[in-house]
Design an enzyme around this catalytic site. Structure first.
Site, PDB file in Angstrom:
ATOM      1  N   HIS A 132       0.816  -1.229   0.000  1.00  0.00           N
ATOM      2  CA  HIS A 132       0.000   0.000   0.000  1.00  0.00           C
ATOM      3  C   HIS A 132       0.849   1.280   0.000  1.00  0.00           C
ATOM      4  O   HIS A 132       0.297   2.372  -0.099  1.00  0.00           O
ATOM      5  CB  HIS A 132      -0.942   0.033   1.204  1.00  0.00           C
ATOM      6  CG  HIS A 132      -1.921  -1.105   1.247  1.00  0.00           C
ATOM      7  ND1 HIS A 132      -2.760  -1.392   0.195  1.00  0.00           N
ATOM      8  CD2 HIS A 132      -2.171  -2.038   2.212  1.00  0.00           C
ATOM      9  CE1 HIS A 132      -3.501  -2.463   0.510  1.00  0.00           C
ATOM     10  NE2 HIS A 132      -3.147  -2.873   1.719  1.00  0.00           N
TER      11      HIS A 132
HETATM   12 ZN   LIG Z   1      -3.743  -7.334   3.271  1.00  0.00          ZN
END
Ligand SMILES: [Zn+2]
Length: 265
Positions: A132
């Site tokens: 992320h």
């Molecule tokens: Zn995850």
């Protein structure tokens, strides 16, 4: 050729706090389980080097890296921390935030280096997968994006075409967006639909941009998808992706949170 197993005890310094769900204890437990099962010996574990700031800057902006370093030293203003996604409930600041995150990146760079240089056929970095992390923003437990930095590194060093395959329950958004315009890096993510789950992206319509159009593949599946459906998706799209893209290297992010007992997904 035996795969190389990459794990160093100092990787456990990427630890937010006692009650945070992203706990590096899992790295130690996985490693000790493999040793107890006779699949790995302790002497085979390769300790990863720290990624340099120059390496991190292959995908991250310098002012973001400086902000992470300042956060580690306790010298980052709240205003700046907010701007860079640091000090949130998901990604709180801790004293070894820069070094710990840079070591996780070092492990994945090392894994890809071993394969790209032909020293290994396969390498496994147990601490990797911080998918992320964005160019200038921390997100969802991730500060630096180890996979993206390692991909950029082998692109630069060896010119390798890389297929990134992400089967974490969450969409591999950071890696996707960092190579969205790139036709030498293909990203394929199979994940729980973003309808209710973080980060909310990963729709089939996200297919890349410019010359990278068609090089971003997404397979969102519903919560409670069972093994047979998951495996059918995985086998079908992976085969098609390999035949079409013909990668030199495949980097997989094997986030285990798609497991039925995972409390977050
Ligand atoms: Zn995850």
């Amino acid at each position: 050729m035996r795969p190389i197993y990459i794990f160093g005890e100092d990787e456990t310094s990427y630890r937010f706090h006692e009650d945070h769900p992203f706990n590096p204890l899992r790295l130690e437990l996985t490693t000790s389980l493999l040793i107890a099962a006779g699949k790995l010996s302790k002497s085979e574990c390769v300790s990863p080097p720290l990624a340099s700031v120059e390496a991190l800057a292959l995908v991250h902006d310098f002012d973001y890296i400086e902000a992470v370093q300042a956060a580690a030293a306790g010298e980052l203003s709240t205003l700046k921390a907010n701007k860079f996604g640091l000090g949130t409930e998901d990604t709180p600041i801790f004293p070894t935030i820069h070094e710990g995150a840079a070591r996780l990146v070092g492990g994945t760079i090392h894994a890809l280096d071993l394969v790209a240089s032909g020293k290994a056929e396969r390498a496994f970095h147990v601490g990797g997968g911080l998918h992320h992390g964005m160019r200038r923003k921390a997100s969802g437990f991730c500060v630096y994006n180890d996979a993206a930095v390692a991909i950029a590194h082998v692109r630069k060093q060896y010119g390798s075409r890389v297929l990134y395959v992400d089967t974490d329950a969450h969409h591999g958004d950071g890696v996707q967006w960092l190579f969205y315009d790139d036709d030498d890096v293909m990203t394929l993510s199979i994940h729980e639909t973003g309808r209710y789950l973080f980060p909310g992206t990963g729709m089939v319509t996200e297919r890349g941009n410019g010359k990278g159009y068609g090089y971003s593949w997404n397979v969102p599946v519903d919560a409670f998808t069972q093994d047979d459906s998951f495996l059918t998706c995985y086998e079908t799209v992976l085969r098609e992706a390999c035949e079409w893209f013909k990668p030199d290297i495949i980097l997989t992010q094997n986030g285990a949170d798609a497991h039925v007992f995972d409390p977050l997904t």
